[in-house]
Write a protein that holds these residues in place. Structure first.
Motif, PDB file in Angstrom:
ATOM      1  N   VAL A 262       1.258   2.403 -14.363  1.00  0.00           N
ATOM      2  CA  VAL A 262       0.928   0.963 -13.801  1.00  0.00           C
ATOM      3  C   VAL A 262       0.652   1.272 -12.486  1.00  0.00           C
ATOM      4  O   VAL A 262      -0.378   0.652 -11.808  1.00  0.00           O
ATOM      5  CB  VAL A 262       1.945   0.252 -14.113  1.00  0.00           C
ATOM      6  N   GLY A 263       1.217   2.095 -11.492  1.00  0.00           N
ATOM      7  CA  GLY A 263       0.948   2.549 -10.332  1.00  0.00           C
ATOM      8  C   GLY A 263      -0.363   2.974 -10.196  1.00  0.00           C
ATOM      9  O   GLY A 263      -1.180   2.976  -9.013  1.00  0.00           O
ATOM     10  N   MET A 264      -0.965   3.855 -11.329  1.00  0.00           N
ATOM     11  CA  MET A 264      -2.148   4.437 -11.212  1.00  0.00           C
ATOM     12  C   MET A 264      -3.254   3.046 -11.237  1.00  0.00           C
ATOM     13  O   MET A 264      -4.360   3.285 -10.707  1.00  0.00           O
ATOM     14  CB  MET A 264      -2.514   5.374 -12.211  1.00  0.00           C
ATOM     15  N   VAL A 265      -2.853   2.324 -12.180  1.00  0.00           N
ATOM     16  CA  VAL A 265      -4.052   1.440 -12.614  1.00  0.00           C
ATOM     17  C   VAL A 265      -4.272   0.097 -11.554  1.00  0.00           C
ATOM     18  O   VAL A 265      -5.223  -0.333 -11.317  1.00  0.00           O
ATOM     19  CB  VAL A 265      -3.841   0.700 -14.157  1.00  0.00           C
ATOM     20  N   VAL A 266      -3.242   0.007 -10.675  1.00  0.00           N
ATOM     21  CA  VAL A 266      -3.367  -0.959  -9.570  1.00  0.00           C
ATOM     22  C   VAL A 266      -3.951  -0.371  -8.470  1.00  0.00           C
ATOM     23  O   VAL A 266      -4.104  -0.906  -7.360  1.00  0.00           O
ATOM     24  CB  VAL A 266      -1.938  -1.483  -9.238  1.00  0.00           C
TER      25      VAL A 266
ATOM     26  N   GLY B  63      14.409   6.342  -9.473  1.00  0.00           N
ATOM     27  CA  GLY B  63      13.936   5.666 -10.310  1.00  0.00           C
ATOM     28  C   GLY B  63      12.716   4.677 -10.009  1.00  0.00           C
ATOM     29  O   GLY B  63      11.936   4.610 -10.935  1.00  0.00           O
ATOM     30  N   ALA B  64      12.704   4.387  -8.773  1.00  0.00           N
ATOM     31  CA  ALA B  64      11.645   3.375  -8.283  1.00  0.00           C
ATOM     32  C   ALA B  64      10.454   4.366  -7.805  1.00  0.00           C
ATOM     33  O   ALA B  64       9.388   3.416  -7.609  1.00  0.00           O
ATOM     34  CB  ALA B  64      12.200   2.561  -7.330  1.00  0.00           C
ATOM     35  N   LEU B  65      10.368   5.434  -7.650  1.00  0.00           N
ATOM     36  CA  LEU B  65       9.331   6.323  -7.051  1.00  0.00           C
ATOM     37  C   LEU B  65       7.916   6.505  -7.800  1.00  0.00           C
ATOM     38  O   LEU B  65       7.073   6.804  -7.655  1.00  0.00           O
ATOM     39  CB  LEU B  65       9.780   7.642  -6.612  1.00  0.00           C
ATOM     40  N   PRO B  66       8.110   6.478  -9.288  1.00  0.00           N
ATOM     41  CA  PRO B  66       6.992   6.776 -10.288  1.00  0.00           C
ATOM     42  C   PRO B  66       5.481   6.003  -9.993  1.00  0.00           C
ATOM     43  O   PRO B  66       4.678   6.650  -9.724  1.00  0.00           O
ATOM     44  CB  PRO B  66       7.568   6.758 -11.460  1.00  0.00           C
ATOM     45  N   PRO B  67       5.667   4.812  -9.667  1.00  0.00           N
ATOM     46  CA  PRO B  67       4.496   4.021  -9.056  1.00  0.00           C
ATOM     47  C   PRO B  67       3.856   4.457  -8.042  1.00  0.00           C
ATOM     48  O   PRO B  67       2.697   4.610  -7.946  1.00  0.00           O
ATOM     49  CB  PRO B  67       4.979   2.535  -9.057  1.00  0.00           C
ATOM     50  N   VAL B  68       4.532   4.958  -6.944  1.00  0.00           N
ATOM     51  CA  VAL B  68       4.014   5.504  -5.850  1.00  0.00           C
ATOM     52  C   VAL B  68       3.473   6.883  -6.008  1.00  0.00           C
ATOM     53  O   VAL B  68       2.394   7.093  -5.495  1.00  0.00           O
ATOM     54  CB  VAL B  68       5.374   5.636  -4.647  1.00  0.00           C
TER      55      VAL B  68
ATOM     56  N   GLU C 103       0.274  -1.781  -2.890  1.00  0.00           N
ATOM     57  CA  GLU C 103       0.688  -1.916  -4.133  1.00  0.00           C
ATOM     58  C   GLU C 103       1.814  -1.279  -4.927  1.00  0.00           C
ATOM     59  O   GLU C 103       2.727  -1.880  -5.465  1.00  0.00           O
ATOM     60  CB  GLU C 103      -0.747  -1.886  -5.126  1.00  0.00           C
ATOM     61  N   SER C 104       1.736   0.092  -4.749  1.00  0.00           N
ATOM     62  CA  SER C 104       2.731   0.871  -5.254  1.00  0.00           C
ATOM     63  C   SER C 104       4.023   0.614  -4.647  1.00  0.00           C
ATOM     64  O   SER C 104       5.199   0.773  -5.199  1.00  0.00           O
ATOM     65  CB  SER C 104       2.366   2.303  -5.291  1.00  0.00           C
ATOM     66  N   LEU C 105       4.119   0.447  -3.065  1.00  0.00           N
ATOM     67  CA  LEU C 105       5.468   0.004  -2.536  1.00  0.00           C
ATOM     68  C   LEU C 105       6.121  -1.164  -2.914  1.00  0.00           C
ATOM     69  O   LEU C 105       7.174  -1.211  -2.809  1.00  0.00           O
ATOM     70  CB  LEU C 105       5.197   0.058  -0.998  1.00  0.00           C
ATOM     71  N   VAL C 106       5.351  -2.215  -3.232  1.00  0.00           N
ATOM     72  CA  VAL C 106       5.839  -3.445  -3.893  1.00  0.00           C
ATOM     73  C   VAL C 106       6.519  -3.181  -5.412  1.00  0.00           C
ATOM     74  O   VAL C 106       7.513  -3.707  -5.725  1.00  0.00           O
ATOM     75  CB  VAL C 106       4.576  -4.583  -3.963  1.00  0.00           C
TER      76      VAL C 106
ATOM     77  N   ILE D  35      10.351  -3.632  -6.279  1.00  0.00           N
ATOM     78  CA  ILE D  35      10.807  -4.326  -7.604  1.00  0.00           C
ATOM     79  C   ILE D  35      11.845  -3.548  -8.525  1.00  0.00           C
ATOM     80  O   ILE D  35      12.844  -3.834  -8.813  1.00  0.00           O
ATOM     81  CB  ILE D  35       9.530  -4.966  -8.591  1.00  0.00           C
ATOM     82  N   ILE D  36      11.450  -2.275  -8.713  1.00  0.00           N
ATOM     83  CA  ILE D  36      12.291  -1.449  -9.334  1.00  0.00           C
ATOM     84  C   ILE D  36      13.817  -1.355  -8.776  1.00  0.00           C
ATOM     85  O   ILE D  36      14.794  -1.261  -9.333  1.00  0.00           O
ATOM     86  CB  ILE D  36      11.604  -0.041  -9.727  1.00  0.00           C
ATOM     87  N   PHE D  37      13.571  -0.951  -7.328  1.00  0.00           N
ATOM     88  CA  PHE D  37      14.733  -0.628  -6.762  1.00  0.00           C
ATOM     89  C   PHE D  37      15.631  -1.783  -6.474  1.00  0.00           C
ATOM     90  O   PHE D  37      16.804  -1.679  -6.689  1.00  0.00           O
ATOM     91  CB  PHE D  37      14.294  -0.320  -5.086  1.00  0.00           C
TER      92      PHE D  37
END
Length: 315
Positions: free
Chosen positions: A45-49, A163-168, A181-184, A188-190
């Motif tokens: 999801v981090g990639m697609v956004v 656990g919150a870093l994968p989208p980044v 985008e990835s920071l948001v 959320i996960i954090f």
């Protein structure tokens, strides 16, 4: 306040775990495969956004490297926490405490995969993404597992960053940078992690006390933990709608964000009100289960909107 019994901990003599010969499923179990699936999903999801494109082959290799890096950190966590796992019912049958894989084998396996995953990601994508993956592995395996988990009741709060870093990392793979985008998604996960995990900790408080782990219910007490679950959820519900305000979450995401956020609030209030017996257990497990569904639905909505032409902007 519930007392914490330090029957085991970093100063206690480490028990010996002698392997009787692990097989492929045992080594795979060391990687915490359910966590790996979540990591792959949130990184995707981090990639697609992200604002950019990546060749499919590089994208697939990068996702696999991120997954292996997450598995490596899980393996190192199991190596370090084998003494804890041995006294908790939900983890006693993991490969190390069950004697199927030795501590030395697990350590070597985890270190090898850690180095390999970072090198592969750096060569396939870029070194910013690889550096973020390396930081994630070190943060989870060293800062969280070796320090925070046994030192403070805020272990899940601070350790949730790993656990919150994968989208980044996923956005760094595509764009070579880290964007809003990835920071948001990270935020959320954090914020989602404490109410999600503390709901389970309310039920497992006695086991954590027996293992000497200072989880919030054991240190601050169940009543304080329930209130904190509510407050984190109150903050999480509007935070989950920030992608809509920033324009990368559309109508589908907004609907799921509103419904899911209200559901999280309702479950957190149930946890607050039900404090004894079977009702307490049902409320806590309901919160735990629904929180997984909530996060999955949020990220699935972003994936569907960005990948399948379903994006309908509200801003």
């Amino acid at each position: 306040m519930t007392s914490l019994t330090n029957t085991i901990g970093p100063d206690a003599p480490a028990p010996a775990f002698t392997a009787v010969g692990g097989d492929v499923p045992d080594y795979f179990a060391l990687l915490k495969p359910r966590v790996m699936v979540l990591v792959i999903f949130t990184a995707l999801v981090g990639m697609v956004v992200s604002q950019g494109h990546v060749q499919p082959a590089i994208g697939v290799i990068s996702l696999l490297a991120i997954a292996v890096g997450a598995g490596a950190s899980g393996c190192l966590n199991m190596w370090w926490d084998a003494d804890i796992d041995a006294v908790m019912t939900r983890t006693a049958q993991r490969p190390i405490p069950a004697g199927r894989i030795s501590s030395e084998e697990a350590l070597g396996f985890g270190l090898f995969l850690s180095v390999a995953s970072v090198l592969v990601l750096g060569l396939a994508a870029n070194w910013l993404a690889a550096g973020l993956l390396a930081f994630t592995i070190v943060f989870y395996a060293v800062i969280y597992s070796m320090w925070l988990k046994r030192a403070t009741a805020q272990n899940i709060v601070i350790g949730g960053a790993a656990g919150a870093l994968p989208p980044v990392i996923g956005q760094a793979v595509v764009s070579g940078s880290v964007g809003i985008e990835s920071l948001v998604l990270f935020a959320i996960i954090f914020i989602w992690t404490p109410p999600h995990f503390w709901a389970l900790a309310l039920i497992k408080a006695e086991e954590y006390a027996r293992a000497g782990i200072p989880m919030m219910p054991n240190v601050a007490g169940p009543a304080s933990t329930r209130r904190q679950i509510v407050w984190y959820t109150v903050f999480l519900a509007p935070l989950g709608l920030v992608p809509v305000a920033l324009g990368f979450g559309g109508l589908l995401y907004a609907v799921i964000g509103v419904v899911g956020g209200l559901g999280m609030l309702a479950f957190s209030i149930r946890v607050l009100k039900n404090r004894e017996g079977e009702a307490e257990k049902r409320a806590a497990m309901g919160m735990f289960g629904f929180s997984i569904l909530y996060l999955f639905a949020l990220f699935s909505a972003l994936l569907a909107e960005q990948s399948f032409g379903l994006f309908r902007p509200l801003v």
